[in-house]
Each structure stands twice: as structure tokens, then as C-alpha cells.
Enzyme design. Structure first.
Site, PDB file in Angstrom:
ATOM      1  N   SER A   1       0.823  -1.205   0.000  1.00  0.00           N
ATOM      2  CA  SER A   1       0.000   0.000   0.000  1.00  0.00           C
ATOM      3  C   SER A   1       0.859   1.257   0.000  1.00  0.00           C
ATOM      4  CB  SER A   1      -0.904   0.022   1.239  1.00  0.00           C
ATOM      5  OG  SER A   1      -1.643  -1.169   1.334  1.00  0.00           O
TER       6      SER A   1
HETATM    7  N1  SAH Z   1      -0.976  -4.179   3.575  1.00  0.00           N
HETATM    8  C1  SAH Z   1      -0.458  -4.993   2.530  1.00  0.00           C
HETATM    9  C2  SAH Z   1      -1.395  -4.960   1.348  1.00  0.00           C
HETATM   10  C3  SAH Z   1      -1.235  -6.119   0.466  1.00  0.00           C
HETATM   11  S1  SAH Z   1      -2.428  -6.208  -0.827  1.00  0.00           S
HETATM   12  C4  SAH Z   1       0.917  -4.488   2.155  1.00  0.00           C
HETATM   13  O1  SAH Z   1       1.206  -3.315   2.397  1.00  0.00           O
HETATM   14  O2  SAH Z   1       1.710  -5.270   1.603  1.00  0.00           O
HETATM   15  C5  SAH Z   1      -3.735  -7.098  -0.047  1.00  0.00           C
HETATM   16  C6  SAH Z   1      -3.448  -8.489   0.425  1.00  0.00           C
HETATM   17  O3  SAH Z   1      -4.693  -9.055   0.840  1.00  0.00           O
HETATM   18  C7  SAH Z   1      -2.876  -9.431  -0.616  1.00  0.00           C
HETATM   19  O4  SAH Z   1      -1.708 -10.009  -0.117  1.00  0.00           O
HETATM   20  C8  SAH Z   1      -3.984 -10.464  -0.800  1.00  0.00           C
HETATM   21  O5  SAH Z   1      -3.491 -11.762  -1.101  1.00  0.00           O
HETATM   22  C9  SAH Z   1      -4.666 -10.440   0.543  1.00  0.00           C
HETATM   23  N2  SAH Z   1      -6.020 -10.971   0.572  1.00  0.00           N
HETATM   24  C10 SAH Z   1      -7.013 -10.834  -0.359  1.00  0.00           C
HETATM   25  N3  SAH Z   1      -8.129 -11.500   0.030  1.00  0.00           N
HETATM   26  C11 SAH Z   1      -7.839 -12.070   1.241  1.00  0.00           C
HETATM   27  C12 SAH Z   1      -8.554 -12.895   2.149  1.00  0.00           C
HETATM   28  N4  SAH Z   1      -9.821 -13.303   1.921  1.00  0.00           N
HETATM   29  N5  SAH Z   1      -7.937 -13.292   3.288  1.00  0.00           N
HETATM   30  C13 SAH Z   1      -6.666 -12.920   3.546  1.00  0.00           C
HETATM   31  N6  SAH Z   1      -5.926 -12.157   2.721  1.00  0.00           N
HETATM   32  C14 SAH Z   1      -6.501 -11.733   1.583  1.00  0.00           C
END
Ligand code: SAH
Length: 220
Positions: free
Chosen positions: A70
Site C-alpha cells: 500500500s
Molecule cells: N498491507 C499490505 C497490502 C497487500 S495487498 C501491504 O502493504 O503489503 C492485499 C493483500 O490481501 C494481498 O496479499 C492479498 O493476497 C490479501 N487478501 C485478499 N483476500 C484475502 C482474504 N480473503 N484473506 C486474507 N488475505 C486476503
């Protein structure tokens, strides 16, 4: 891990990191504890080495598997929205990704519980945060749509992927007085929502328009 990478990316890193902090303050982030929590996280350790020189720009960057780290401003807004001022003991994060938001939270609260659906990211990030000496984070490879009931209720819940509507499990797992910060909506049109659980039910407020990857069900 090579020591130079661990300790920074050269002479410019302190300056570029300071510029990011300045930018966050100018964008309206005024919670000093949140700013300090962000200042302590070496964002260049959370992205591929090839992207490390861009790690202190206020932009989202790819982390593989079609996911992104993010944008610092969004991490700051979400963390500031979650942080009521009173000490948060237990916080649940849905979507560990590369663990950047996780690390910011871990600098601010007692315990972070974080759930990731992609096994590879879950493993990589658990190792990364262990190497960075974080010891107050618990990791789960699972489906965040279900929350993490074993450790509920949480003082705060933060989701970094967007569902179409607020998952029921999260409404069940938040403590009374606790806050959920979550992007809600379709792929390109989402609102960051603050949902507070009160004695009488839920109150919700829109924070701002955002653009997150979708929250998908099931784990892989
Ligand atoms: N805060 C993180 C954002 C990553 S993007 C960072 O700064 O790196 C969002 C993440 O949510 C991804 O890794 C994706 O795989 C995860 N995600 C999506 N759906 C999900 C679910 N149902 N349960 C757990 N993780 C999920």
C-alpha cells in the site's frame, strides 16, 4: 540478507525517508504516534531489491502475485483512523501482503494478528518480520473473510483488501468500542469505511475514496 541492505540504501536513505515523513505531515497525518510508527519501518526491506530505491516515494509498488504494497499515505490514514488514542491491545489485520502495514501496526499496538490467503506471501512475510525482530505478530494462512475467531474480540480490525460488503465475521469479532477500518466496493470504486461497534449496534462513516486489490474468498 546482505548487511548493506539491512542497514539502509546508502547516504540518501535518511533524507528520502525524512521527505516521506514531511509529505505525510503535509497531507494531514497529525497523529504523532502513527508518524513515529511509520518512521521506524524500513519500507525498502518490504519490496524487491530492484524497487528499493523507490521505497520512500508515496506510491504503491508491486510485491508479486498480482498484489501491491500500500501507498504510505493510505497506510497512515488507515492507521490513524484505527488509533483512537487509547492503547490498542489486540488488532486483527486482513491481507498481510508484504507485511508493511503489519509492521506499522506492530509498532503501535500490543499484539497484531494477521491473515493472508496466499501461502507464498504468508511464508515470506512471516520470515521477513521475524528477521526484522518483530515478536508481537501472529500469522495465519487462511481466509480473512472468516476473520480469526480464536483470538476475538479485537480492539481494532483493519483490512487491506476490498470486499463488496463488510464480512459478517468481522462484525462479530470486533469488541464493543472497537473500530473496523476497511475499503468497501468494486474493483476501482471503493470507499474507505470506519465502522464502530457501540452498545446499540454499529455506526459507520466514510473516510475517503481508495483503490485496493479485491478481497477474495478461500486460500491458495
Ligand atoms: N498491507 C499490505 C497490502 C497487500 S495487498 C501491504 O502493504 O503489503 C492485499 C493483500 O490481501 C494481498 O496479499 C492479498 O493476497 C490479501 N487478501 C485478499 N483476500 C484475502 C482474504 N480473503 N484473506 C486474507 N488475505 C486476503
Amino acid at each position: 540478507m546482505n548487511p548493506q541492505r539491512r542497514h539502509g540504501i546508502g547516504m540518501t536513505s535518511a533524507r528520502t525517508r525524512e521527505r516521506l515523513m514531511q509529505r505525510l505531515r503535509e497531507s494531514g497525518i497529525d497523529d504523532l504516534r502513527v508518524l513515529e510508527a511509520i518512521r521506524q519501518v524500513p519500507r525498502h526491506m518490504f519490496v524487491d531489491e530492484a524497487l528499493a530505491s523507490r521505497a520512500y516515494e508515496d506510491i504503491a509498488l508491486p510485491i508479486g502475485h498480482g498484489q501491491t504494497i500500500s501507498q504510505p499515505y493510505i497506510v497512515a490514514v488507515m492507521t490513524q483512523t484505527l488509533n483512537t488514542g487509547k492503547r490498542l491491545h489486540r488488532v486483527l489485520e486482513i491481507g498481510t501482503g508484504c507485511g508493511y502495514q503489519t509492521a506499522v501496526l506492530a509498532n503501535l499496538v500490543d499484539e497484531v494478528y494477521t491473515v493472508e490467503r496466499i501461502a507464498t506471501l504468508f511464508r515470506q512475510t512471516r520470515n521477513r518480520l521475524f528477521d526484522l525482530k518483530y515478536r508481537n505478530i501472529k500469522f495465519l494462512h487462511g481466509d480473512g473473510l472468516k476473520g480469526w475467531p480464536e483470538h476475538a474480540p479485537y480492539d481494532g480490525i483493519l483490512a487491506t483488501a476490498a470486499p463488496a460488503e463488510v464480512p459478517h465475521a468481522l462484525l462479530d469479532q470486533i469488541a464493543i468500542g472497537g473500530r473496523i477500518v476497511i475499503p468497501i466496493g468494486e474493483r476501482t470504486l471503493q470507499k474507505l469505511m470506519l465502522i464502530e461497534k457501540t452498545l446499540d449496534g454499529f455506526e459507520q462513516r466514510e473516510i475517503e475514496s481508495v483503490n485496493f486489490v479485491p478481497l477474495l474468498s478461500g486460500k491458495i
